[in-house]
Design an enzyme around this catalytic site. Structure first.
Site, PDB file in Angstrom:
ATOM      1  N   ARG A  20       0.849  -1.186   0.000  1.00  0.00           N
ATOM      2  CA  ARG A  20       0.000   0.000   0.000  1.00  0.00           C
ATOM      3  C   ARG A  20       0.890   1.243   0.000  1.00  0.00           C
ATOM      4  O   ARG A  20       2.006   1.227   0.551  1.00  0.00           O
ATOM      5  CB  ARG A  20      -0.875   0.034   1.254  1.00  0.00           C
ATOM      6  CG  ARG A  20      -2.005  -0.975   1.243  1.00  0.00           C
ATOM      7  CD  ARG A  20      -3.111  -0.562   0.270  1.00  0.00           C
ATOM      8  NE  ARG A  20      -4.243  -1.476   0.335  1.00  0.00           N
ATOM      9  CZ  ARG A  20      -4.468  -2.459  -0.542  1.00  0.00           C
ATOM     10  NH1 ARG A  20      -3.650  -2.658  -1.561  1.00  0.00           N
ATOM     11  NH2 ARG A  20      -5.528  -3.231  -0.424  1.00  0.00           N
ATOM     12  N   HIS A  28      -1.503   0.858  -9.828  1.00  0.00           N
ATOM     13  CA  HIS A  28      -2.172  -0.140  -8.966  1.00  0.00           C
ATOM     14  C   HIS A  28      -2.811  -1.255  -9.809  1.00  0.00           C
ATOM     15  O   HIS A  28      -4.005  -1.542  -9.695  1.00  0.00           O
ATOM     16  CB  HIS A  28      -3.229   0.535  -8.074  1.00  0.00           C
ATOM     17  CG  HIS A  28      -3.500  -0.232  -6.810  1.00  0.00           C
ATOM     18  ND1 HIS A  28      -3.639   0.356  -5.586  1.00  0.00           N
ATOM     19  CD2 HIS A  28      -3.644  -1.561  -6.580  1.00  0.00           C
ATOM     20  CE1 HIS A  28      -3.872  -0.564  -4.663  1.00  0.00           C
ATOM     21  NE2 HIS A  28      -3.879  -1.749  -5.253  1.00  0.00           N
TER      22      HIS A  28
END
Ligand code: NAP
Ligand code: GLV
Length: 322
Positions: A237, A285
């Site tokens: 993350r 992502h």
């Protein structure tokens, strides 16, 4: 007559309409609610989520399942008003394969100097870069869960020297009849094992979940413990990384390169300094995804377990945070 099952799709930043055909096929009798108009909130049994709007889950009195569409659940537990209901995540071998492909690519593109070859090819120059055998390159994977272990196995198969770091001790093939780890993987665990782990990471891959213990873990102090010129791959993350510390470590040559698939701010704004640094490679992502049919099937399985009083078999341990 009992009310039909009602599933709501909740996200503050994703359009979930791509999930509807798979959920219609999996739940032909259910009401599926998406978008601004969710209808009566008291009807909703299950919420399928990615960054659900803050406070909304607490307003669903009949809610029995909070289902993440991803492996991580940090985007759900970030809600300070999260109600006390089972939160489930995706555990999907196909997602492991997608992540494996991405991580192997990221390791190889840097270790085999593929950026330099792209520049040479654009200039029509036949130029060799050093060729180092994979076993001489040490890849460390922080996080030996579903995804980290899949990546470790693939990198070992290619011939890289692979080590891993987890919160708890893992059993290895050499010493244990029932190993948790693939043969050849060197395992470290806990705060006490971190320095030894980092000292042998020419490439460090972050595949940790985002928790109170791991937020900001990719920082100046950690970078100092890596071999000089190491490559950082963050597929965990964005909030694992202290961005200013990465820029400083690259400027000092402490780190040689970074490949970042997860960013604190997504989409990363055009003016962000990461875009301008040739040592940083950004991807949006996309390291891996789960197919809609898998999300729908796991939602059905999780709901069935919860309704059978077996929520503890599928719900994430929120105390642990992952
Ligand atoms: P997982 O199965 O829950 O595994 C998590 C691993 O991290 C475990 O090995 C765990 O240790 C370790 N860990 C947790 N806290 C730790 C700590 N404080 N210190 C050391 N190790 C710690 O998770 P997963 O399914 O592999 O997914 C990992 C993460 O990848 C997700 O949470 C998500 O953030 C990220 N992800 C990114 C993408 C992308 O496209 N970029 C896609 C999917 C997932 P133990 O084994 O001891 O429990
Ligand atoms: C994606 O980032 C996930 O958590 O699955």
């Amino acid at each position: 007559m009992s009310a039909p099952l009602t599933i709501a799709f909740l996200s503050s930043n994703l359009d979930f309409s791509y999930l509807l055909p798979a959920f219609q096929a999996q739940f032909p009798q259910a009401q599926l609610r998406l978008g601004q108009d969710l209808g009566p909130l008291e009807d909703i049994d299950a919420a399928v989520c990615w960054c659900p709007p803050e406070g909304l889950l607490a307003r669903l009195p009949r809610l029995r399942l909070i289902q993440s569409v991803g492996a991580g659940i940090d985007h759900i537990t970030a809600d300070p008003a999260l109600p006390d209901r089972p939160v489930c995540r995706i555990i999907d071998p196909d997602m492991g394969q997608g992540m494996t492909a991405y991580v192997c690519w990221a390791v190889i593109q840097q270790q085999r100097h593929m950026g330099a070859y792209l520049r040479s090819a654009a200039a029509r120059r036949w130029e060799e870069q050093p060729v180092q055998p994979p076993r001489q390159h040490r890849v460390g994977i922080a996080g030996l869960g579903t995804l980290g272990l899949a990546c470790a196995q693939a990198l070992l198969a290619i011939g890289y020297s692979v080590r891993g770091w987890s919160r708890t001790h893992k059993h290895d093939a050499k010493h244990d009849a029932k190993p948790d780890l693939p043969a050849g993987l060197q395992a470290f665990h806990g705060a006490a094992g971190l320095a030894d782990f980092l000292a042998g990471c020419d490439t460090l891959v972050c595949l940790l979940p985002l928790t109170d213990d791991t937020r900001g873990i990719l920082n100046r102090e950690l970078f100092r413990q890596l071999p000089r010129g190491a490559h950082l791959i963050n597929v965990g993350r964005g909030d694992h990384l202290v961005e200013a510390d990465l820029l400083e470590a690259l400027a000092e040559g402490r780190l040689g390169a970074a490949t970042l698939d997860a960013l604190s701010q997504e989409p990363l704004p055009p003016q962000h300094p990461f875009w301008a640094d040739p040592r940083i490679l950004i991807t949006p992502h996309i390291a891996t995804r789960t197919a809609p049919a898998v999300i729908a099937r796991q939602t059905a399985d999780n709901l069935a377990r919860i309704d059978a009083g077996r929520a503890s078999e599928v719900a994430v341990d929120l105390q642990r945070g992952y």
